[in-house]
Design an enzyme around this catalytic site. Sequence first.
Site, PDB file in Angstrom:
ATOM      1  N   LYS A  49     -27.880  36.137 -36.585  1.00 19.84           N
ATOM      2  CA  LYS A  49     -26.685  35.433 -37.057  1.00 19.84           C
ATOM      3  C   LYS A  49     -25.447  36.137 -36.499  1.00 19.84           C
ATOM      4  CE  LYS A  49     -29.484  33.153 -39.829  1.00 19.84           C
ATOM      5  NZ  LYS A  49     -30.703  33.043 -39.072  1.00 19.84           N
ATOM      6  N   GLY A  50     -24.446  35.352 -36.154  1.00 19.58           N
ATOM      7  CA  GLY A  50     -23.201  35.934 -35.652  1.00 19.58           C
ATOM      8  C   GLY A  50     -23.097  35.948 -34.140  1.00 19.58           C
ATOM      9  N   CYS A  51     -24.119  35.442 -33.464  1.00 19.70           N
ATOM     10  CA  CYS A  51     -24.075  35.374 -32.008  1.00 19.70           C
ATOM     11  C   CYS A  51     -23.629  33.983 -31.577  1.00 19.70           C
ATOM     12  CB  CYS A  51     -25.448  35.666 -31.404  1.00 19.70           C
ATOM     13  SG  CYS A  51     -25.906  37.399 -31.475  1.00 19.70           S
ATOM     14  N   GLN A  52     -22.846  33.937 -30.520  1.00 18.76           N
ATOM     15  CA  GLN A  52     -22.390  32.675 -29.954  1.00 18.76           C
ATOM     16  C   GLN A  52     -23.583  31.903 -29.388  1.00 18.76           C
ATOM     17  OE1 GLN A  52     -19.336  33.323 -27.050  1.00 18.76           O
ATOM     18  NE2 GLN A  52     -19.559  31.322 -26.136  1.00 18.76           N
ATOM     19  N   SER A  53     -24.477  32.616 -28.736  1.00 22.95           N
ATOM     20  CA  SER A  53     -25.688  32.020 -28.163  1.00 22.95           C
ATOM     21  C   SER A  53     -26.834  32.222 -29.143  1.00 22.95           C
ATOM     22  CB  SER A  53     -26.046  32.725 -26.855  1.00 22.95           C
ATOM     23  OG  SER A  53     -24.919  32.866 -26.045  1.00 22.95           O
TER      24      SER A  53
END
Length: 139
Positions: A49-53
Site C-alpha cells: 500500500k502507498g505505491c503509485q504502481s
Amino acid sequence: MTIKEIQDEIVDEFSMFDDWMQRYEYIIDLGKSLPIIADTYKTEDNIIKGCQSKVWLHAQQNGDKLVFTADSDAILTKGIIGILIRSFSNQKATDILEANTDFIDEIGLKEHLSPTRANGLVSMIKQIKMYALAFNAKN
C-alpha cells in the site's frame, strides 16, 4: 554477506555512473534480474500500500532467514524493489529490523524520485520491516 556489506556494494556500483540517466538504466536492469514471484503470491494481501504502481512482495522463512520475492507492473519500481530485496533477502529477521537504509540517501535515490515514488519506496521498506517483525515475533 551482511546487509551493510551488500548496501556498501550497491553504493559502490552507483558511484561508477556519471549521471542519473545511467543510474535509472541500471535500476531498470536490476529489476529485470529480480527473482520472479510466483503468480500465487500476486494477491491483494501482498500488494504494498502507498505505491503509485502495483508492487507485490512475498516473504518466506528459510531456516533462520527471510527470503523475499517481488514484482511490479512498472519497470523502474521493479528495479527499486530489486535493490531492497538484494539488501534484505536471505538475512535474519533481527538483522533486517536493526539495519538502516542510509545507503538509499548515499546513492541519491530518494531525491531523484517523484514524491509518489519516494512514498512508495518508504512503503516498501516498511513492508519488509513488517515481515521481519512478524517472523521475529513468531520465533
